[in-house]
Design a protein around this motif. Structure first.
Motif, PDB file in Angstrom:
ATOM      1  N   PHE A 169     -11.184  -3.777 -33.265  1.00 35.34           N
ATOM      2  CA  PHE A 169     -10.195  -2.676 -33.907  1.00 35.34           C
ATOM      3  C   PHE A 169     -10.606  -1.452 -33.101  1.00 35.34           C
ATOM      4  O   PHE A 169      -9.501  -0.817 -32.765  1.00 35.34           O
ATOM      5  CB  PHE A 169     -10.439  -2.592 -35.532  1.00 35.34           C
ATOM      6  CG  PHE A 169      -9.564  -1.758 -36.010  1.00 35.34           C
ATOM      7  CD1 PHE A 169      -8.359  -2.104 -36.106  1.00 35.34           C
ATOM      8  CD2 PHE A 169     -10.190  -0.538 -36.648  1.00 35.34           C
ATOM      9  CE1 PHE A 169      -7.611  -1.042 -36.903  1.00 35.34           C
ATOM     10  CE2 PHE A 169      -9.208   0.346 -37.257  1.00 35.34           C
ATOM     11  CZ  PHE A 169      -8.070   0.109 -37.400  1.00 35.34           C
ATOM     12  N   LEU A 170     -11.701  -0.982 -32.995  1.00 36.52           N
ATOM     13  CA  LEU A 170     -12.058   0.321 -32.374  1.00 36.52           C
ATOM     14  C   LEU A 170     -11.451   0.235 -30.909  1.00 36.52           C
ATOM     15  O   LEU A 170     -11.038   1.609 -30.596  1.00 36.52           O
ATOM     16  CB  LEU A 170     -13.498   0.705 -32.384  1.00 36.52           C
ATOM     17  CG  LEU A 170     -14.079   0.485 -33.953  1.00 36.52           C
ATOM     18  CD1 LEU A 170     -15.731   0.928 -33.684  1.00 36.52           C
ATOM     19  CD2 LEU A 170     -13.524   2.243 -34.229  1.00 36.52           C
ATOM     20  N   LYS A 171     -11.559  -0.748 -30.067  1.00 38.80           N
ATOM     21  CA  LYS A 171     -11.194  -0.874 -28.901  1.00 38.80           C
ATOM     22  C   LYS A 171      -9.504  -0.512 -28.654  1.00 38.80           C
ATOM     23  O   LYS A 171      -9.048   0.086 -27.838  1.00 38.80           O
ATOM     24  CB  LYS A 171     -11.484  -2.207 -28.088  1.00 38.80           C
ATOM     25  CG  LYS A 171     -12.931  -2.122 -27.813  1.00 38.80           C
ATOM     26  CD  LYS A 171     -13.442  -3.708 -27.543  1.00 38.80           C
ATOM     27  CE  LYS A 171     -15.009  -3.769 -26.941  1.00 38.80           C
ATOM     28  NZ  LYS A 171     -15.231  -5.102 -26.605  1.00 38.80           N
ATOM     29  N   GLU A 172      -8.978  -1.289 -29.690  1.00 43.17           N
ATOM     30  CA  GLU A 172      -7.525  -1.116 -29.769  1.00 43.17           C
ATOM     31  C   GLU A 172      -7.152   0.587 -30.343  1.00 43.17           C
ATOM     32  O   GLU A 172      -6.078   0.942 -29.447  1.00 43.17           O
ATOM     33  CB  GLU A 172      -7.028  -2.051 -30.861  1.00 43.17           C
ATOM     34  CG  GLU A 172      -5.588  -2.211 -30.777  1.00 43.17           C
ATOM     35  CD  GLU A 172      -4.833  -3.130 -31.960  1.00 43.17           C
ATOM     36  OE1 GLU A 172      -3.682  -2.860 -32.436  1.00 43.17           O
ATOM     37  OE2 GLU A 172      -5.309  -4.053 -32.256  1.00 43.17           O
ATOM     38  N   LEU A 173      -7.837   1.020 -31.128  1.00 41.11           N
ATOM     39  CA  LEU A 173      -7.499   2.421 -31.420  1.00 41.11           C
ATOM     40  C   LEU A 173      -7.690   3.271 -30.140  1.00 41.11           C
ATOM     41  O   LEU A 173      -6.848   4.265 -29.932  1.00 41.11           O
ATOM     42  CB  LEU A 173      -8.653   2.767 -32.524  1.00 41.11           C
ATOM     43  CG  LEU A 173      -8.565   2.826 -33.914  1.00 41.11           C
ATOM     44  CD1 LEU A 173      -9.571   3.234 -34.914  1.00 41.11           C
ATOM     45  CD2 LEU A 173      -7.179   3.376 -34.452  1.00 41.11           C
ATOM     46  N   ASN A 174      -8.940   2.982 -29.342  1.00 37.88           N
ATOM     47  CA  ASN A 174      -8.954   3.782 -28.377  1.00 37.88           C
ATOM     48  C   ASN A 174      -7.864   3.447 -27.428  1.00 37.88           C
ATOM     49  O   ASN A 174      -7.421   4.514 -26.601  1.00 37.88           O
ATOM     50  CB  ASN A 174     -10.458   3.560 -27.499  1.00 37.88           C
ATOM     51  CG  ASN A 174     -10.651   4.294 -26.327  1.00 37.88           C
ATOM     52  OD1 ASN A 174     -10.701   3.575 -25.354  1.00 37.88           O
ATOM     53  ND2 ASN A 174     -10.898   5.521 -26.389  1.00 37.88           N
TER      54      ASN A 174
END
Length: 247
Positions: free
Chosen positions: A176-181
């Motif tokens: 999820f964090l990689k997608e946010l970034n």
């Protein structure tokens, strides 16, 4: 995106500075890791950048805004996911997220839609109306994360976002964090999981005793440290193997 100039913090009655004359520039769209032993100043630094702590000296800007003159605007730009759970245990997941979302001006159908969307993405939709006190550690971490990003911040501060979670929760959080970034969110991240940081971060600074002792891309730090094969070996070479217990 973040410009830090000679930033320092010394707590009342403390013998030394927790953060001392720290300079750092973090570019828009980066995932920047702040790594260090216990007591190195990681949480203090994030607390100052989040306007939760007043610096002893120095300054910083986020997206060109200084905390001195634009604190309320600055707080709208950032999201915070603290190391400790910032949740009300007797409220449900949905009630917690509705409360935190409303603090950022979200309301009505827009807020409900965002909550349901993020609960679905992080596998928590079936538990939306269960009380937080019944949740496992990994579930609480995922709710903690959603509470910090509902308002779509430009900058996200993560303090140990995967500490104490199961492998499946960790995988869901990191994906999820990689997608946010990838969608444009700049991330400032602290962790003791050095393998995770090596894979996740575009650049890293290792700090100790409140100062930066080295910084760069993970692969550069490994290449420049004699005999180091990974980031953990760089970390130990730079900070030593002595225990860092403190109270």
């Amino acid at each position: 995106m973040i410009q830090i100039n000679q930033l320092s913090k010394k707590y009342k009655n403390a013998e030394r500075f927790s953060v001392h004359n720290l300079d750092l520039v973090i570019d828009e769209g980066e995932v920047f890791g702040i790594l260090g032993p216990n007591g190195a100043g990681k949480t203090t630094l994030i607390s100052m950048l989040s306007s939760l702590l007043k610096p002893t000296s120095g300054s910083f800007t986020i997206d060109g805004l200084s905390y001195q003159g634009h604190m309320s605007r600055l707080k709208q730009l950032i999201g915070i996911v603290p190391q400790e759970y910032a949740l009300y245990p007797t409220l449900t997941a949905f009630e917690n997220l509705k409360y935190f979302g409303s603090m950022y001006g979200l309301k009505g159908m827009e807020l409900t839609q965002k909550i349901n969307e993020h609960l679905e993405i992080l596998g928590l939709k079936p538990f939306a109306h269960k009380k937080i006190q019944t949740f496992s550690g990994g579930m609480k971490r995922r709710i903690n994360l959603i509470a910090g990003i509902l308002h779509k911040p430009k900058v996200l501060f993560l303090d140990e976002p995967t500490v104490g979670v199961d492998v499946q929760s960790k995988n869901a959080i990191m994906s999820f964090l990689k997608e946010l970034n990838e969608n444009g969110t700049t991330i400032l991240y602290t962790s003791h999981h050095l393998n995770e940081a090596e894979e996740f971060c575009s650049r890293i600074a290792i700090i100790d005793l409140g100062t930066i002792i080295c910084k760069g891309k993970p692969e550069e730090l490994i290449r420049n440290e004699p005999e180091a094969k990974n980031l953990e070996e760089v970390f130990l070479a730079r900070t030593g193997k002595a225990l860092r217990d403190y109270a």
